[in-house]
Design a protein around this motif. Sequence first.
Motif, PDB file in Angstrom:
ATOM      1  N   LYS A  97      -4.815   8.502 -24.823  1.00 47.25           N
ATOM      2  CA  LYS A  97      -3.888   8.248 -23.728  1.00 47.25           C
ATOM      3  C   LYS A  97      -3.812   9.405 -22.747  1.00 47.25           C
ATOM      4  O   LYS A  97      -3.404   9.218 -21.602  1.00 47.25           O
ATOM      5  CB  LYS A  97      -2.492   7.953 -24.297  1.00 47.25           C
ATOM      6  N   ARG A  98      -4.184  10.590 -23.217  1.00 51.66           N
ATOM      7  CA  ARG A  98      -4.072  11.764 -22.365  1.00 51.66           C
ATOM      8  C   ARG A  98      -5.373  12.081 -21.629  1.00 51.66           C
ATOM      9  O   ARG A  98      -5.406  12.994 -20.826  1.00 51.66           O
ATOM     10  CB  ARG A  98      -3.650  12.975 -23.208  1.00 51.66           C
ATOM     11  N   GLN A  99      -6.425  11.376 -21.963  1.00 46.35           N
ATOM     12  CA  GLN A  99      -7.683  11.685 -21.309  1.00 46.35           C
ATOM     13  C   GLN A  99      -7.685  11.210 -19.869  1.00 46.35           C
ATOM     14  O   GLN A  99      -6.830  10.432 -19.441  1.00 46.35           O
ATOM     15  CB  GLN A  99      -8.863  11.079 -22.075  1.00 46.35           C
ATOM     16  N   GLN A 100      -8.654  11.677 -19.115  1.00 45.63           N
ATOM     17  CA  GLN A 100      -8.775  11.299 -17.712  1.00 45.63           C
ATOM     18  C   GLN A 100      -8.844   9.776 -17.582  1.00 45.63           C
ATOM     19  O   GLN A 100      -9.670   9.129 -18.224  1.00 45.63           O
ATOM     20  CB  GLN A 100     -10.044  11.923 -17.122  1.00 45.63           C
ATOM     21  N   VAL A 101      -7.963   9.205 -16.761  1.00 42.59           N
ATOM     22  CA  VAL A 101      -7.895   7.752 -16.622  1.00 42.59           C
ATOM     23  C   VAL A 101      -9.226   7.163 -16.159  1.00 42.59           C
ATOM     24  O   VAL A 101      -9.668   6.117 -16.637  1.00 42.59           O
ATOM     25  CB  VAL A 101      -6.756   7.363 -15.650  1.00 42.59           C
ATOM     26  N   ASP A 102      -9.891   7.841 -15.246  1.00 42.32           N
ATOM     27  CA  ASP A 102     -11.163   7.332 -14.718  1.00 42.32           C
ATOM     28  C   ASP A 102     -12.210   7.137 -15.806  1.00 42.32           C
ATOM     29  O   ASP A 102     -13.119   6.309 -15.663  1.00 42.32           O
ATOM     30  CB  ASP A 102     -11.729   8.290 -13.667  1.00 42.32           C
ATOM     31  N   ASN A 103     -12.112   7.915 -16.886  1.00 42.49           N
ATOM     32  CA  ASN A 103     -13.102   7.851 -17.958  1.00 42.49           C
ATOM     33  C   ASN A 103     -12.666   6.971 -19.121  1.00 42.49           C
ATOM     34  O   ASN A 103     -13.351   6.910 -20.147  1.00 42.49           O
ATOM     35  CB  ASN A 103     -13.411   9.261 -18.478  1.00 42.49           C
ATOM     36  N   HIS A 104     -11.527   6.313 -18.974  1.00 36.73           N
ATOM     37  CA  HIS A 104     -11.046   5.466 -20.062  1.00 36.73           C
ATOM     38  C   HIS A 104     -11.968   4.248 -20.212  1.00 36.73           C
ATOM     39  O   HIS A 104     -12.449   3.694 -19.212  1.00 36.73           O
ATOM     40  CB  HIS A 104      -9.617   5.007 -19.769  1.00 36.73           C
ATOM     41  N   THR A 158      -5.663  -1.709 -13.766  1.00 38.76           N
ATOM     42  CA  THR A 158      -5.837  -1.115 -15.096  1.00 38.76           C
ATOM     43  C   THR A 158      -5.595   0.391 -15.038  1.00 38.76           C
ATOM     44  O   THR A 158      -4.939   0.962 -15.924  1.00 38.76           O
ATOM     45  CB  THR A 158      -7.260  -1.399 -15.621  1.00 38.76           C
ATOM     46  N   MET A 159      -6.112   1.030 -14.012  1.00 36.17           N
ATOM     47  CA  MET A 159      -5.890   2.465 -13.842  1.00 36.17           C
ATOM     48  C   MET A 159      -4.406   2.771 -13.663  1.00 36.17           C
ATOM     49  O   MET A 159      -3.893   3.747 -14.219  1.00 36.17           O
ATOM     50  CB  MET A 159      -6.695   2.985 -12.653  1.00 36.17           C
ATOM     51  N   ARG A 160      -3.722   1.917 -12.900  1.00 34.38           N
ATOM     52  CA  ARG A 160      -2.286   2.135 -12.708  1.00 34.38           C
ATOM     53  C   ARG A 160      -1.546   1.986 -14.038  1.00 34.38           C
ATOM     54  O   ARG A 160      -0.623   2.759 -14.332  1.00 34.38           O
ATOM     55  CB  ARG A 160      -1.724   1.143 -11.684  1.00 34.38           C
ATOM     56  N   ALA A 161      -1.943   1.003 -14.836  1.00 37.34           N
ATOM     57  CA  ALA A 161      -1.300   0.803 -16.134  1.00 37.34           C
ATOM     58  C   ALA A 161      -1.507   2.015 -17.038  1.00 37.34           C
ATOM     59  O   ALA A 161      -0.571   2.491 -17.706  1.00 37.34           O
ATOM     60  CB  ALA A 161      -1.849  -0.456 -16.796  1.00 37.34           C
ATOM     61  N   THR A 166       0.616   7.092 -19.424  1.00 31.89           N
ATOM     62  CA  THR A 166       0.552   8.531 -19.641  1.00 31.89           C
ATOM     63  C   THR A 166       1.849   9.194 -19.209  1.00 31.89           C
ATOM     64  O   THR A 166       2.374  10.077 -19.907  1.00 31.89           O
ATOM     65  CB  THR A 166      -0.627   9.134 -18.841  1.00 31.89           C
ATOM     66  N   GLU A 167       2.393   8.756 -18.077  1.00 26.60           N
ATOM     67  CA  GLU A 167       3.667   9.302 -17.614  1.00 26.60           C
ATOM     68  C   GLU A 167       4.791   8.954 -18.583  1.00 26.60           C
ATOM     69  O   GLU A 167       5.660   9.787 -18.866  1.00 26.60           O
ATOM     70  CB  GLU A 167       3.985   8.762 -16.220  1.00 26.60           C
ATOM     71  N   GLU A 168       4.774   7.734 -19.093  1.00 28.30           N
ATOM     72  CA  GLU A 168       5.796   7.327 -20.066  1.00 28.30           C
ATOM     73  C   GLU A 168       5.708   8.175 -21.327  1.00 28.30           C
ATOM     74  O   GLU A 168       6.721   8.561 -21.903  1.00 28.30           O
ATOM     75  CB  GLU A 168       5.612   5.844 -20.401  1.00 28.30           C
ATOM     76  N   GLU A 174       7.837   6.249 -24.192  1.00 31.92           N
ATOM     77  CA  GLU A 174       6.849   5.266 -24.632  1.00 31.92           C
ATOM     78  C   GLU A 174       7.396   4.358 -25.723  1.00 31.92           C
ATOM     79  O   GLU A 174       7.035   3.182 -25.813  1.00 31.92           O
ATOM     80  CB  GLU A 174       5.592   5.989 -25.128  1.00 31.92           C
ATOM     81  N   THR A 175       8.264   4.892 -26.581  1.00 31.70           N
ATOM     82  CA  THR A 175       8.787   4.101 -27.697  1.00 31.70           C
ATOM     83  C   THR A 175      10.084   3.380 -27.348  1.00 31.70           C
ATOM     84  O   THR A 175      10.672   2.712 -28.191  1.00 31.70           O
ATOM     85  CB  THR A 175       9.029   5.008 -28.919  1.00 31.70           C
ATOM     86  N   SER A 176      10.542   3.498 -26.114  1.00 29.80           N
ATOM     87  CA  SER A 176      11.766   2.827 -25.686  1.00 29.80           C
ATOM     88  C   SER A 176      11.587   1.315 -25.691  1.00 29.80           C
ATOM     89  O   SER A 176      10.496   0.800 -25.497  1.00 29.80           O
ATOM     90  CB  SER A 176      12.142   3.311 -24.286  1.00 29.80           C
ATOM     91  N   ASP A 177      12.692   0.612 -25.915  1.00 27.63           N
ATOM     92  CA  ASP A 177      12.654  -0.857 -25.916  1.00 27.63           C
ATOM     93  C   ASP A 177      12.732  -1.440 -24.510  1.00 27.63           C
ATOM     94  O   ASP A 177      12.564  -2.651 -24.333  1.00 27.63           O
ATOM     95  CB  ASP A 177      13.817  -1.410 -26.760  1.00 27.63           C
ATOM     96  N   SER A 178      13.006  -0.625 -23.521  1.00 29.23           N
ATOM     97  CA  SER A 178      13.128  -1.123 -22.152  1.00 29.23           C
ATOM     98  C   SER A 178      11.757  -1.495 -21.598  1.00 29.23           C
ATOM     99  O   SER A 178      10.729  -0.959 -22.024  1.00 29.23           O
ATOM    100  CB  SER A 178      13.776  -0.060 -21.261  1.00 29.23           C
ATOM    101  N   PRO A 179      11.712  -2.446 -20.644  1.00 29.20           N
ATOM    102  CA  PRO A 179      10.426  -2.841 -20.047  1.00 29.20           C
ATOM    103  C   PRO A 179       9.704  -1.638 -19.455  1.00 29.20           C
ATOM    104  O   PRO A 179      10.326  -0.750 -18.872  1.00 29.20           O
ATOM    105  CB  PRO A 179      10.852  -3.834 -18.958  1.00 29.20           C
ATOM    106  N   LYS A 180       8.393  -1.622 -19.595  1.00 28.01           N
ATOM    107  CA  LYS A 180       7.604  -0.486 -19.135  1.00 28.01           C
ATOM    108  C   LYS A 180       6.769  -0.879 -17.920  1.00 28.01           C
ATOM    109  O   LYS A 180       6.145  -1.937 -17.903  1.00 28.01           O
ATOM    110  CB  LYS A 180       6.692   0.020 -20.254  1.00 28.01           C
TER     111      LYS A 180
END
Length: 249
Positions: A97-104, A158-161, A166-168, A174-180
């Motif tokens: 999750k922490r890696q560069q998004v472009d390379n995911h 997909t990149m935005r997601a 990563t920001e969450e 990330e573990t919150s029950d609220s919508p993400k």
Amino acid sequence: MLRRRSLTELADNPDLIDGIYNYCDRWCERCPFASRCLVYATEAEEEVSLKEQDVANAAFWRELDSVLQETLSLIPEWATASGFDLTSLQDTSRKRKRQQVDNHPLVITAKKYAHSASDWFRQVDVEQTSDPSPQPDEKINTSRDVIQWYQYQIAVKTMRALSGRTEEFDLDTETSDSPKDSDGSAKVALIGIDRSLAAWRLMQLATPESATSIIPLILQLARLRNRTESEFPDARNYIRPGFDEVRAS
């Protein structure tokens, strides 16, 4: 000349759906909620009625969704015949999750599909130029419009997601029950995939001579669909304002 409506006027319109523009595909001309969107309303001419267009657009997407269900039923058979693995997933650990998004892997897969689609259309256009035939019918044009609208947008959403997730993670939400927000963006990407699958199937039916060459593109999308659903298991359940809510007409 028709004047554009001011934000002050629009703010008092009870029909507008708050936040509907946050998780849309920006295809206003095909949106069944254009008349209830603040972003589109600020650009639309005041006297133009959009409600009839909304109804027609809703019917268009319902028809495409019925084609999607048929396409999904055919994918396992095509995958088996092609030896195409629809289920394999690369590492999706927390470190990923922490890696560069472009390379995911999801982004790489989405971009690969976009390039493959471009190659397919380029080849078809070359063949039509060298061997002129009657003009494409409406179904071919419509299918092409749908495919090309989402072709690159799938990777962008997909990149935005992934960036949102990563920001969450960094904010420890990330573990919150609220919508993400990440799930909302992933859902838009999945909808683009679904609609593209259906559009490719319509293209198959309209151009039987190209049916076989379309199968690899459908399988790429099917694998991307599986990977995205695995990476964002709650995305399908995300409730987008307007689109996924039952509202009075």
